[in-house]
Design a protein around this motif. Structure first.
Motif, PDB file in Angstrom:
ATOM      1  N   MET A   1      83.659  57.743  23.278  1.00 29.80           N
ATOM      2  CA  MET A   1      83.343  56.361  23.644  1.00 29.80           C
ATOM      3  C   MET A   1      83.562  55.369  22.514  1.00 29.80           C
ATOM      4  N   LEU A   2      83.871  54.132  22.908  1.00 27.58           N
ATOM      5  CA  LEU A   2      83.796  52.974  22.036  1.00 27.58           C
ATOM      6  C   LEU A   2      82.427  52.352  22.264  1.00 27.58           C
ATOM      7  N   ALA A   3      81.694  52.072  21.198  1.00 35.02           N
ATOM      8  CA  ALA A   3      80.372  51.464  21.316  1.00 35.02           C
ATOM      9  C   ALA A   3      80.429  49.984  20.972  1.00 35.02           C
ATOM     10  N   LEU A   4      79.713  49.178  21.757  1.00 36.89           N
ATOM     11  CA  LEU A   4      79.527  47.749  21.498  1.00 36.89           C
ATOM     12  C   LEU A   4      78.069  47.556  21.120  1.00 36.89           C
ATOM     13  N   ARG A   5      77.816  46.994  19.973  1.00 36.05           N
ATOM     14  CA  ARG A   5      76.438  46.909  19.485  1.00 36.05           C
ATOM     15  C   ARG A   5      75.933  45.471  19.442  1.00 36.05           C
ATOM     16  N   ALA A   6      74.673  45.295  19.860  1.00 35.88           N
ATOM     17  CA  ALA A   6      73.965  44.027  19.721  1.00 35.88           C
ATOM     18  C   ALA A   6      72.598  44.301  19.106  1.00 35.88           C
ATOM     19  N   ASP A   7      72.056  43.324  18.383  1.00 39.40           N
ATOM     20  CA  ASP A   7      70.684  43.384  17.887  1.00 39.40           C
ATOM     21  C   ASP A   7      69.861  42.365  18.668  1.00 39.40           C
ATOM     22  N   ILE A   8      68.611  42.692  18.982  1.00 41.70           N
ATOM     23  CA  ILE A   8      67.888  41.914  19.988  1.00 41.70           C
ATOM     24  C   ILE A   8      66.647  41.199  19.457  1.00 41.70           C
ATOM     25  N   ASP A   9      66.303  41.338  18.174  1.00 39.42           N
ATOM     26  CA  ASP A   9      65.050  40.777  17.674  1.00 39.42           C
ATOM     27  C   ASP A   9      65.233  39.365  17.127  1.00 39.42           C
ATOM     28  N   GLY A  10      64.112  38.640  17.087  1.00 36.91           N
ATOM     29  CA  GLY A  10      64.083  37.302  16.513  1.00 36.91           C
ATOM     30  C   GLY A  10      63.454  37.308  15.130  1.00 36.91           C
ATOM     31  N   LEU A  11      63.140  36.104  14.639  1.00 38.56           N
ATOM     32  CA  LEU A  11      62.619  35.930  13.284  1.00 38.56           C
ATOM     33  C   LEU A  11      61.227  35.295  13.309  1.00 38.56           C
ATOM     34  N   PRO A  12      60.400  35.576  12.302  1.00 36.35           N
ATOM     35  CA  PRO A  12      59.058  34.986  12.232  1.00 36.35           C
ATOM     36  C   PRO A  12      59.059  33.603  11.586  1.00 36.35           C
ATOM     37  N   ILE A  13      59.819  32.668  12.157  1.00 36.72           N
ATOM     38  CA  ILE A  13      59.851  31.299  11.668  1.00 36.72           C
ATOM     39  C   ILE A  13      59.750  30.351  12.862  1.00 36.72           C
ATOM     40  N   PRO A  14      59.252  29.131  12.662  1.00 37.39           N
ATOM     41  CA  PRO A  14      59.138  28.197  13.788  1.00 37.39           C
ATOM     42  C   PRO A  14      60.486  27.621  14.187  1.00 37.39           C
ATOM     43  N   ASP A  15      60.639  27.340  15.461  1.00 33.45           N
ATOM     44  CA  ASP A  15      61.824  26.659  15.984  1.00 33.45           C
ATOM     45  C   ASP A  15      61.603  25.160  15.788  1.00 33.45           C
ATOM     46  N   THR A  16      62.433  24.538  14.965  1.00 36.41           N
ATOM     47  CA  THR A  16      62.237  23.125  14.621  1.00 36.41           C
ATOM     48  C   THR A  16      63.214  22.199  15.329  1.00 36.41           C
ATOM     49  N   LYS A  17      63.992  22.734  16.284  1.00 39.99           N
ATOM     50  CA  LYS A  17      64.935  21.874  17.003  1.00 39.99           C
ATOM     51  C   LYS A  17      64.169  20.826  17.815  1.00 39.99           C
ATOM     52  N   THR A  18      64.741  19.645  17.910  1.00 36.15           N
ATOM     53  CA  THR A  18      64.171  18.579  18.736  1.00 36.15           C
ATOM     54  C   THR A  18      65.142  18.279  19.876  1.00 36.15           C
ATOM     55  N   ASP A  19      64.611  17.732  20.964  1.00 40.44           N
ATOM     56  CA  ASP A  19      65.436  17.380  22.128  1.00 40.44           C
ATOM     57  C   ASP A  19      66.268  18.570  22.604  1.00 40.44           C
ATOM     58  N   CYS A  20      65.662  19.749  22.624  1.00 40.03           N
ATOM     59  CA  CYS A  20      66.344  20.963  23.061  1.00 40.03           C
ATOM     60  C   CYS A  20      65.513  21.584  24.179  1.00 40.03           C
ATOM     61  N   ALA A  21      66.080  21.643  25.369  1.00 41.47           N
ATOM     62  CA  ALA A  21      65.329  22.111  26.536  1.00 41.47           C
ATOM     63  C   ALA A  21      64.992  23.591  26.446  1.00 41.47           C
ATOM     64  N   TYR A  22      65.728  24.341  25.632  1.00 41.29           N
ATOM     65  CA  TYR A  22      65.510  25.781  25.568  1.00 41.29           C
ATOM     66  C   TYR A  22      64.983  26.231  24.206  1.00 41.29           C
ATOM     67  N   ARG A  23      64.305  25.355  23.491  1.00 47.38           N
ATOM     68  CA  ARG A  23      63.730  25.750  22.210  1.00 47.38           C
ATOM     69  C   ARG A  23      62.653  26.808  22.447  1.00 47.38           C
ATOM     70  N   SER A  24      62.312  27.541  21.393  1.00 41.70           N
ATOM     71  CA  SER A  24      61.354  28.630  21.510  1.00 41.70           C
ATOM     72  C   SER A  24      60.011  28.139  22.043  1.00 41.70           C
ATOM     73  N   THR A  25      59.448  28.921  22.954  1.00 42.37           N
ATOM     74  CA  THR A  25      58.112  28.637  23.481  1.00 42.37           C
ATOM     75  C   THR A  25      57.050  29.459  22.766  1.00 42.37           C
ATOM     76  N   VAL A  26      57.450  30.278  21.793  1.00 36.62           N
ATOM     77  CA  VAL A  26      56.521  31.161  21.081  1.00 36.62           C
ATOM     78  C   VAL A  26      56.281  30.585  19.686  1.00 36.62           C
ATOM     79  N   PRO A  27      55.042  30.250  19.347  1.00 35.37           N
ATOM     80  CA  PRO A  27      54.778  29.662  18.021  1.00 35.37           C
ATOM     81  C   PRO A  27      55.254  30.570  16.889  1.00 35.37           C
ATOM     82  N   ASP A  28      55.903  29.953  15.934  1.00 33.90           N
ATOM     83  CA  ASP A  28      56.350  30.646  14.718  1.00 33.90           C
ATOM     84  C   ASP A  28      57.278  31.828  14.997  1.00 33.90           C
TER      85      ASP A  28
END
Length: 411
Positions: A88-115
């Motif tokens: 087989m040929l393998a396609l790899r993805a990593d799925i975890d996030g980071l322990p930092i706040p999402d500071t984007k403004t005017d973004c409908a899909y910004r993180s809903t999880v604090p920090d």
């Protein structure tokens, strides 16, 4: 961003596996949902469940890793067996996030999880592999997939020494001959990828130092172990000392992220702590780094009569792209977007646990452009305002599907 059509290159064969419009929209929505619900390493239960449900909806049989999060999913084989006998040929993805706040403004899909934030693009990597898997599954259903493919959705890339090692222990590479992956690059325009033969990332380890000694009054430092000064000298002198004990071309770099000592301005403390990272471009220098750091830290600490305790946490070696697989990615991107859509990229000091897979099988990591063409706004990785041009999702999907088809034509 338009894809090349048959009319653009008359007489040239066009690979199957283009991304249908409906799936393109679904993948953008999937990525935004992940972006709104980031999960830290080894805690990616919601992400794992969402991937499992969508793959099962496509008639596939994903298997959650024994660690409880992340999964693997084979396309074109039953119980790991492919009728044609091809690995087989393998396609790899990593799925975890980071322990930092999402500071984007005017973004409908910004993180809903604090920090918590997907500030490194893992939501994009995950969506790309999911999309490629869905396209390849449809090709297999119609008899157009010439070789088996494994999807690896790996947890905990951001947690040293990386979730890749756990995925390998869970059998992620069994039956795999080659592996490919992408990493978002905010310095490269969407519609392009960056490639490099050989090392493309650096090694990355974690270094923790504790210093202890007799404290006392700041009026009488000669009767104490002045730990604040000792910690300051370790912070300043150790990186300089180590840099003179290795070949400068190795790129060995010690950078501190935390230094802590004391609670009052007139009290010399009895304890100090430093922590940081050790990064290295060269594999041999990386292997010698723990001994070098231990010797340098002890040397500086002893000069100040401090007792040192060192916790050197091995992280990841450099990602070293195998030339043949690198050229497979180059050919796949050229087939989809033209040869000028591939640019050379430099070796970075960032770490990536994709390197652990390459200890077992040949593979290559490409840098996926996520910057909107013409936009020079800095949205660097590991920053709370990080975001991507979502057209990069389609580029990644078609890169991977083309790579799977072209790889099947190789001996």
């Amino acid at each position: 961003m338009s894809r090349e059509s048959e009319a653009d290159h008359p007489g040239e064969a066009v690979l199957p596996g283009a991304l249908p419009e409906a799936l393109r929209a679904e993948l953008v929505a999937f990525r935004r949902d992940l972006h709104m619900h980031p999960e830290l390493g080894n805690q990616e239960f919601r992400t794992t469940a969402a991937l499992k449900a969508r793959l099962e909806q496509a008639g596939l049989k994903p298997r959650v890793l024994d660690t409880g999060t992340g999964l693997i999913c084979d396309i074109g084989c039953e119980d790991g067996v492919w009728a044609g006998g091809r690995p087989m040929l393998a396609l790899r993805a990593d799925i975890d996030g980071l322990p930092i706040p999402d500071t984007k403004t005017d973004c409908a899909y910004r993180s809903t999880v604090p920090d918590r934030a997907h500030a490194c693009g893992h939501d994009v990597h995950t969506t790309v592999v999911l999309g490629a898997g869905l396209v390849l599954a449809e090709l297999h259903r119609t008899g157009a997939l010439p070789q088996p493919v494994r999807l690896i959705f790996q947890p905990a890339e951001e947690v040293l020494p990386g979730g890749a090692a756990d995925a390998i222990k869970c059998g992620a590479l069994e039956g795999v001959a080659r592996i490919i992956g992408v990493h978002c690059d905010p310095k490269v325009d969407a519609g392009r990828i960056g490639l490099r033969h050989g090392p493309i990332t650096s090694a990355c380890d974690r270094l923790e130092v504790s210093l202890d000694g007799a404290g006392g009054h700041t009026a009488r430092p000669h009767l104490t172990t002045d730990l604040v000064t000792a910690a300051a000298r370790v912070a300043i002198d150790v990186p300089a000392l180590v840099a003179r004990r290795v070949d400068a071309r190795s790129g060995l770099s010690v950078t501190w992220g935390r230094i802590e000592s004391g609670h009052a301005c007139n009290v010399i403390p009895q304890h100090a702590e430093l922590s940081g990272t050790v990064r290295c471009l060269d594999l041999d220098a990386w292997r010698s780094a723990p001994d070098l750091l231990h010797a340098a830290i002890d040397e500086i600490a002893n000069m100040h009569r401090a007792k040192s305790e060192i916790n050197y946490v091995r992280g990841v070696p450099p990602v070293v792209n195998e030339p043949v697989v690198t050229e497979l990615l180059r050919g796949a991107m050229a087939a989809r977007r033209g040869a000028d859509s591939v640019e050379d990229t430099e070796q970075s000091l960032g770490g990536e646990d994709f390197s652990w897979y390459l200890e077992h099988v040949p593979g290559a990591l490409a840098r996926l452009g996520v910057r909107t063409p013409g936009d020079r706004t800095t949205r660097d990785l590991h920053r709370g305002d990080f975001d991507v041009d979502e057209s990069a999702i389609e580029v990644g999907v078609e890169l991977f599907t083309a790579a799977a088809l072209l790889d099947a034509a190789r001996p």
